[in-house]
Each structure stands twice: as C-alpha cells, then as structure tokens.
Scaffold this active site. Structure first.
Site, PDB file in Angstrom:
ATOM      1  N   ASN A  13      -4.444  10.128  10.211  1.00 26.90           N
ATOM      2  CA  ASN A  13      -5.617   9.250  10.394  1.00 26.90           C
ATOM      3  C   ASN A  13      -6.907  10.054  10.349  1.00 26.90           C
ATOM      4  OD1 ASN A  13      -3.291   7.663  11.373  1.00 26.90           O
ATOM      5  ND2 ASN A  13      -4.835   6.163  11.954  1.00 26.90           N
ATOM      6  N   TYR A  32       0.837  -1.201   0.000  1.00 30.33           N
ATOM      7  CA  TYR A  32       0.000   0.000   0.000  1.00 30.33           C
ATOM      8  C   TYR A  32       0.874   1.254   0.000  1.00 30.33           C
ATOM      9  CZ  TYR A  32      -2.876   3.796   1.707  1.00 30.33           C
ATOM     10  OH  TYR A  32      -3.460   5.016   1.849  1.00 30.33           O
ATOM     11  N   ASN A  42     -10.460  -0.274  11.235  1.00 33.17           N
ATOM     12  CA  ASN A  42      -9.883   0.928  11.843  1.00 33.17           C
ATOM     13  C   ASN A  42     -10.566   1.265  13.162  1.00 33.17           C
ATOM     14  OD1 ASN A  42      -9.723   2.010   8.502  1.00 33.17           O
ATOM     15  ND2 ASN A  42      -7.959   1.413   9.707  1.00 33.17           N
TER      16      ASN A  42
HETATM   17  C1  WQD Z   1      -5.153   3.027  14.951  1.00 31.36           C
HETATM   18  C2  WQD Z   1      -4.694   2.498  16.292  1.00 31.36           C
HETATM   19  C3  WQD Z   1      -4.304   0.127  16.285  1.00 31.36           C
HETATM   20  C4  WQD Z   1      -8.452  -1.023  15.572  1.00 31.36           C
HETATM   21  C5  WQD Z   1      -4.069   3.885   8.997  1.00 31.36           C
HETATM   22  C6  WQD Z   1      -5.283   3.944   8.112  1.00 31.36           C
HETATM   23  C7  WQD Z   1      -5.316   2.794   7.146  1.00 31.36           C
HETATM   24  C8  WQD Z   1      -4.078   2.793   6.304  1.00 31.36           C
HETATM   25  C9  WQD Z   1      -2.863   2.943   7.145  1.00 31.36           C
HETATM   26  C10 WQD Z   1      -4.054   5.003   5.269  1.00 31.36           C
HETATM   27  C11 WQD Z   1      -3.571   1.468  16.190  1.00 31.36           C
HETATM   28  C12 WQD Z   1      -5.459   0.476  17.203  1.00 31.36           C
HETATM   29  C13 WQD Z   1      -7.301  -0.310  15.787  1.00 31.36           C
HETATM   30  C14 WQD Z   1      -8.993  -1.806  16.638  1.00 31.36           C
HETATM   31  C15 WQD Z   1      -7.171  -1.079  18.040  1.00 31.36           C
HETATM   32  N1  WQD Z   1      -4.207   3.680   5.216  1.00 31.36           N
HETATM   33  N2  WQD Z   1      -6.668  -0.333  16.997  1.00 31.36           N
HETATM   34  N3  WQD Z   1      -8.335  -1.791  17.848  1.00 31.36           N
HETATM   35  O1  WQD Z   1      -3.322   1.386  11.703  1.00 31.36           O
HETATM   36  O2  WQD Z   1      -2.895   3.876  11.745  1.00 31.36           O
HETATM   37  O3  WQD Z   1      -4.022   2.697   9.771  1.00 31.36           O
HETATM   38  O4  WQD Z   1      -2.960   3.936   8.157  1.00 31.36           O
HETATM   39  O5  WQD Z   1      -3.226   5.631   4.739  1.00 31.36           O
HETATM   40  O6  WQD Z   1      -6.445   2.823   6.333  1.00 31.36           O
HETATM   41  O7  WQD Z   1      -6.422   3.948   8.897  1.00 31.36           O
HETATM   42  O8  WQD Z   1      -5.250   3.070  11.854  1.00 31.36           O
HETATM   43  O9  WQD Z   1      -7.457   3.015  12.898  1.00 31.36           O
HETATM   44  O10 WQD Z   1      -6.445   0.849  12.073  1.00 31.36           O
HETATM   45  O11 WQD Z   1      -5.481   1.944  14.091  1.00 31.36           O
HETATM   46  O12 WQD Z   1      -6.617  -1.110  19.162  1.00 31.36           O
HETATM   47  O13 WQD Z   1     -10.014  -2.484  16.516  1.00 31.36           O
HETATM   48  O14 WQD Z   1      -5.790   1.795  16.906  1.00 31.36           O
HETATM   49  O15 WQD Z   1      -3.527  -0.908  16.833  1.00 31.36           O
HETATM   50  O16 WQD Z   1      -2.733   1.637  17.288  1.00 31.36           O
HETATM   51  P1  WQD Z   1      -3.757   2.733  11.332  1.00 31.36           P
HETATM   52  P2  WQD Z   1      -6.245   2.196  12.685  1.00 31.36           P
END
Ligand code: WQD
Length: 344
Positions: free
Chosen positions: A184, A155, A204
């Site tokens: 984010n 990605y 997410n």
């Molecule tokens: C955030 C935090 C998880 C879900 C982002 C974009 C994604 C991609 C890459 C964008 C982290 C924690 C999450 C859950 C949790 N593309 N979490 N329980 O990983 O930064 O991804 O960047 O360019 O589309 O969203 O975002 O929202 O998945 O996670 O504890 O059920 O929340 O471990 O620390 P992420 P996220």
C-alpha cells in the site's frame, strides 16, 4: 545512463519514480494519456529535478493500447530505448468488478500492445507495476512471492495475467522482466509539490485521512472492527511512495546489468502491517491534528490483512523500505495541506 520509456509516468507512483530516475541521470520519455493523472505533476517534477533534466525528459500524450502512440514514444528519445517502466493501467478494485472489460483491455491489452512495440523497437527489458492483491485472500503471513496467487477480482486477475504474459517472453525471447508487487503506497515527496491526487471522494485510507485533517471530510469511516487482527481493524503494509520509487530505479539497474534472460517477481512492502487505528494514531502524532472517526460495517471485498515478506527484494535488489509510518503521514499531510485541490 540509459534512455527509458515510462508509461503512466504522470500518475502517483509514476511521477515520484520519474523524479528519482531523472536524479539518477537517465533520459526519459513519458507516455501518458492523462486519463487519471495530470500533466501538471510532470511540471512539478521538473521543478524538483536537477537543472539539466529538462533536456532529459520528453512527454508524449498517448495511450499504451495505440501502436502509433507507442511508436512515437519509442522514436522520441535521442538514443534507442533500453528499458521500460510500465505503470499505465487502471487500479481501482471496485471499478474492475463493475467494468471488467475495461480492465482486460487497458491492463492486459495495454501490456500486450506495449510488448509488441518493444519487440518492434528491439527492447526486451521491462519493470512492471503489479500488486499485492494477486495473493487474493491470504491467511498466512508474511507473504512470500512463491505463495499461491488466486486473484479474486478483475483488477488482480489482469495484473497477474500481464505478469504471466511477460514471463512467457522471458522464456521465449530472453526478455529481462521485473514484476513488482506493490503493497500500500502512501505519502508524498517531502517537498509537498507532488503527491496522490484522487478523483472525488477518496477510496483509500490515507487520502481519506488527510482530507479529514484538512476539513474537507467530516470524519473517517473505519470499515469494520471485528476482523481477526490486533485491534479488529484491517491491517495493511503501508510503504512510503519515495521508497517505492527508489525500488524502481534499483530494479532497472539490476536488469540493465544482467546478461541474458532474467525474471524477478518481488513484493515491495515494509514487512510490517499496521491497522487502521494505528494509522490514525500515527497521523495524529505526526501532525498534531485529531482525526474523528466512526466504525461502520466491513467494506465488501476487503481482506483482514496484507503483509509482505520484504526479504526477496532485499536479497535480489539490496532494497528495503527505510521511511517510517510517521514520515508517510508527515509527507502525505504536507502535500494535502499545500494542495487542497490536488493539481487543479
Ligand atoms: C486500507 C484499509 C480498509 C478507507 C489497495 C490499494 C488499491 C488496490 C488494492 C492496488 C482497509 C480501511 C479504507 C476508508 C477504512 N490497488 N479503510 N476507511 O483496500 O488495501 O487497497 O489494494 O494494488 O488501490 O489501495 O487499501 O487504503 O482502500 O484500505 O477503514 O475510508 O483501510 O477497510 O482495511 P486496500 P485502502
């Protein structure tokens, strides 16, 4: 006001940006294949947009990898297209690891065929959707745009490659390009009429929390509490999708007013990372709903922390995110509550 092509304009960030650009008076052609979005999002945008906006929006169902679809989109506007905002692409990290060719095809191949169509139609101005994941697994914060970009999954690799392809067109053909590295994006338009509509169980954090609040999911799974962060949970730089949408309008104005070649690469974030538990608490405060959670092991591929330096965007564009974490929670919840099944 300009005629603009918006690829992927029915998606989460795209739909909010289309609304902001219609409010600014632009004429828009949206090209979307609805692979991961709904045309209903654009109907909702029209409800929120100024009364004359229906004359200024055309929607073309089509694919950025298809020259004919692109030519149809470029010819749909009443005036020639002065600039493109290129959202269309795939955006899930895990899917990109499982299906790398899909990501090279859609994200890089799609950007290449778009660039070729822009060449055919005499347009050399584009605002490109990039990502903070190009920084890989950084250890120094806040992140500055000139820091190393060792992307660790397809990605991010395909987004960085597309940034580089567009930068080459700035050098060789005097294009004007803004690559916007999103941190984010969360929340929704305050009306609750448009928002994020993930397929199935959300990956997410934010949509997962709002679905727990709605009773659709039992409890949040917190992925890891042993990171080297303030409270041990992962930290991210969450920004309100309306702030992000407004940044696109400002970036377009910046490029449209610029004479000659221009290349800007900008982080879009607030500059303040929040932990998973801080987001949970903010959501509970903003909505009065308690979010049960359990701590699970770390999720594969997650980095401990991401945090933007927002200073370049402030200097170059005069843009800063202005909406609070509480607003992100309130608006995201208003959308979820009013649309328990998204656009369906
Ligand atoms: C955030 C935090 C998880 C879900 C982002 C974009 C994604 C991609 C890459 C964008 C982290 C924690 C999450 C859950 C949790 N593309 N979490 N329980 O990983 O930064 O991804 O960047 O360019 O589309 O969203 O975002 O929202 O998945 O996670 O504890 O059920 O929340 O471990 O620390 P992420 P996220």
């Amino acid at each position: 006001m300009a005629s603009l092509l918006i690829t992927g304009g029915a998606g989460f960030i795209g739909s909010h940006t289309v609304l902001v650009l219609l409010e600014a008076g632009h004429e828009l052609v949206v090209l979307d294949n609805f692979a991961n979005s709904s045309p209903i999002a654009l109907d909702r945008v029209m409800e929120l947009a100024p009364a004359d906006a229906s004359k200024r929006l055309q929607v073309i169902e089509g694919d950025v990898r298809c020259a004919e679809d692109l030519d149809r989109a470029f010819c749909a506007a009443s005036a020639s297209i002065a600039g493109v905002v290129h959202f269309a692409g795939r955006k899930a990290v895990r899917e990109s690891v499982e299906q790398p060719l899909l990501y090279w095809d859609v994200n890089l191949g799609g950007t290449r065929s778009l660039a070729e169509a822009m060449g055919r139609h005499g347009c050399g101005l584009v605002v490109f959707s990039s990502t903070a994941t190009v920084y890989g697994e950084p250890e120094v914060f806040p992140l500055l745009e000139e820091m190393p970009t060792p992307p660790v999954h397809p990605y991010a690799q395909t987004k960085l490659a597309a940034e580089q392809m567009l930068a080459a067109l700035v050098r060789s053909q005097d294009w004007r390009v803004a690559s916007l590295r999103y941190f984010n994006p969360v929340g929704a338009h305050p009306s609750g009429r448009i928002g994020e509509d993930p397929n199935g169980i959300p990956n997410n954090l934010f949509p997962y929390i709002t679905q727990v609040a709605a009773g659709r999911l039992e409890r949040l799974r917190v992925f890891g509490d042993d990171y080297p962060t303030r409270d041990g949970t992962g930290e991210r730089d969450y920004l309100h999708v309306m702030d992000l949408a407004e940044a696109h309008a400002v970036a377009l104005d910046h490029l449209l007013q610029h004479q000659g070649a221009a290349q800007v690469t900008l982080n879009l974030g607030t500059g303040h990372a929040r932990s998973v538990l801080e987001v949970v608490q903010a959501f509970e405060r903003a909505t009065g709903i308690s979010i049960p959670y359990e701590v699970l092991p770390r999720r594969a591929g997650d980095v401990p922390k991401l945090e933007a330096s927002p200073e370049s965007a402030a200097q170059v564009l005069g843009w800063r995110a202005s909406r609070s974490l509480e607003q992100m929670c309130r608006d995201g919840w208003a959308w979820q509550r009013a649309n328990p099944n998204g656009y369906q």
